[in-house]
Structure formats: C-alpha cells, structure tokens
Design a protein around this motif. Structure first.
Motif, short mmCIF file in Angstrom:
data_model
loop_
_atom_site.label_atom_id
_atom_site.label_comp_id
_atom_site.label_asym_id
_atom_site.label_seq_id
_atom_site.Cartn_x
_atom_site.Cartn_y
_atom_site.Cartn_z
N ARG A 155 -3.31 9.96 -0.55
CA ARG A 155 -4.29 9.67 -1.44
C ARG A 155 -5.38 10.65 -1.12
NH1 ARG A 155 -5.25 3.48 -2.97
NH2 ARG A 155 -6.69 4.55 -4.44
N LYS A 156 -5.96 10.79 -0.05
CA LYS A 156 -6.99 11.59 0.26
C LYS A 156 -6.75 13.18 -0.20
CE LYS A 156 -9.84 13.14 4.32
NZ LYS A 156 -9.94 13.14 5.80
N SER A 193 0.77 -1.40 -0.02
CA SER A 193 -0.12 0.08 0.05
C SER A 193 0.66 1.31 0.10
CB SER A 193 -1.09 -0.06 1.10
OG SER A 193 -1.74 -0.92 1.12
N SER A 247 -2.57 6.66 2.99
CA SER A 247 -3.91 6.97 2.72
C SER A 247 -3.89 8.47 3.00
CB SER A 247 -4.74 6.30 4.08
OG SER A 247 -4.16 6.73 5.33
#
Length: 214
Positions: free
Chosen positions: A209-210, A186, A206
C-alpha cells in the motif's frame, strides 16, 4: 527519563527505514543487533562473526566510514552498504551499518528457460514471477518459463518502480495490475490485465500500500 537502551532505539530507527534498509550493529568481532528490511535480508544473526570482505570489516579495520558495493560472494546476495565506526571510552568499539539493495543497471530483460533453449523477455512484458515447486516461474504476456534466480535475488535485479514483492511466492509488475480488491485480514487480491488473480499477503500488505500510495 530513564536511559534509553540501544536495542529499542535501533528498533525505532529500523521502523523509519524498514521497507528499504536493513540495519546491523557489531562490536569488534561479531554482530550484536540486526533488523532486516522487506527489500534486503543478509540473514545475519546476533553472535555471527564479522567476516572479511564485508562493509563492517572494512570500517572496523580502517576506523573510518566505509561505503561501497559488496558482491554476492560474501552473503549470497549483492548489496550496497554504509558502515560508521563508533568509540567507547576513546577506543574503537564497533560500527553501525545501513544495508541497501543492489540495483542492477543497464539490464532490461529476464532470460527464461524455453523448451529449446532460452528466451529473453523484456521487463515491460513480464506480468509476475512466482515460486512453485522450488522453481522461479516468469510469466509474460505470451510465454512462461523458469529462471535460476530466487525471488529474493529478483528483488534486487528488477526495477523498483515496476516490480513489487506482494507475497512470499510472488513479485508483480504493477503496470499489469487491472484492479486491487480488499480481502480478509488486511490482505488484497490483484486482478491482472489477463484476468488472473494474485494474492497480497498480510506481511506485505502495508509495504504494498505504501509503494502504490493507497
């Protein structure tokens, strides 16, 4: 339904805001809960005393909501905070705080050490910042130099719409990213517009990506 205890409830609240806002809770003397965010971490620990000059101290001494900027002298980093006191059995018992990054306005350059002095580099020309050999290196299109600030401090100084923390050792200017490639576990690899490749670690993937919307 069983009674919800404060800790799990605050953890859920923290998930809603964890990218940007740190959350802290105190009684009248010390902090009892703290959840840091990706953008600001005051390094508070449960049991730490509430110090004079903090947003928590202001709320506890006045008994009213406090909202203002706190300079770096208190925790080592500047922040904007809001603290709301609460009561138990009709008496003031503590407060809940939301802690926001302190963005610097009106500044558009990073000043780096050059062989003969210092050179101001426009934010738009900075490709990325890197911690290496305990120094912060600022890499621009045609020049690289060092700056005294840590990456954590740069997170508060640099404009959020351009610069994103992607690794514990890197902050990247998204306008200089050519392409994003998936990597193992990831994570991602960023290809910059000069051909260099930078990592996006799992702990920041994460969040990265957000903010970039993919």
């Amino acid at each position: 339904m069983e009674k919800i205890t404060p800790g799990p409830l605050l953890d859920v609240m923290g998930e809603l805001f964890s990218d940007e806002i740190s959350i802290a809770v105190s009684n009248m003397d010390e902090y009892t809960y703290y959840r840091p965010s990706k953008r600001i971490d005051l390094k508070i620990k449960p049991g730490d005393k509430v110090r004079e000059g903090t947003i928590a101290h202001k709320a506890l001494t006045t008994g009213h909501k406090a909202s203002e900027f706190i300079n770096r002298e208190v925790f080592g980093v500047p922040y904007h905070g809001m603290a709301v006191p609460f009561e138990e059995d009709g008496e003031l018992a503590g407060c809940v705080m939301a802690i926001y990054p302190a963005y610097t306005e009106g500044k558009s350059v990073v000043t780096v050490k050059s062989p003969d002095g210092w050179r101001p580099i426009s934010f738009t020309d900075v490709r990325y910042l890197e911690v290496k050999d305990r120094k912060t290196h600022v890499h621009a299109a045609d020049f690289s130099g060092t700056n005294k600030n840590s990456l954590q401090e740069f997170e508060y100084l640099l404009p959020r719409d351009s610069f994103i923390r992607c690794h514990r050792s890197f902050i990247v200017n998204v306008h200089h990213i050519e392409e994003i490639y998936p990597d193992t576990h990831s994570t991602f690899v960023l290809e910059m517009d000069n051909g260099e490749r930078l990592p996006v670690s799992q702990s920041y993937s994460s969040y990265f990506r957000k903010l970039l919307g993919f």
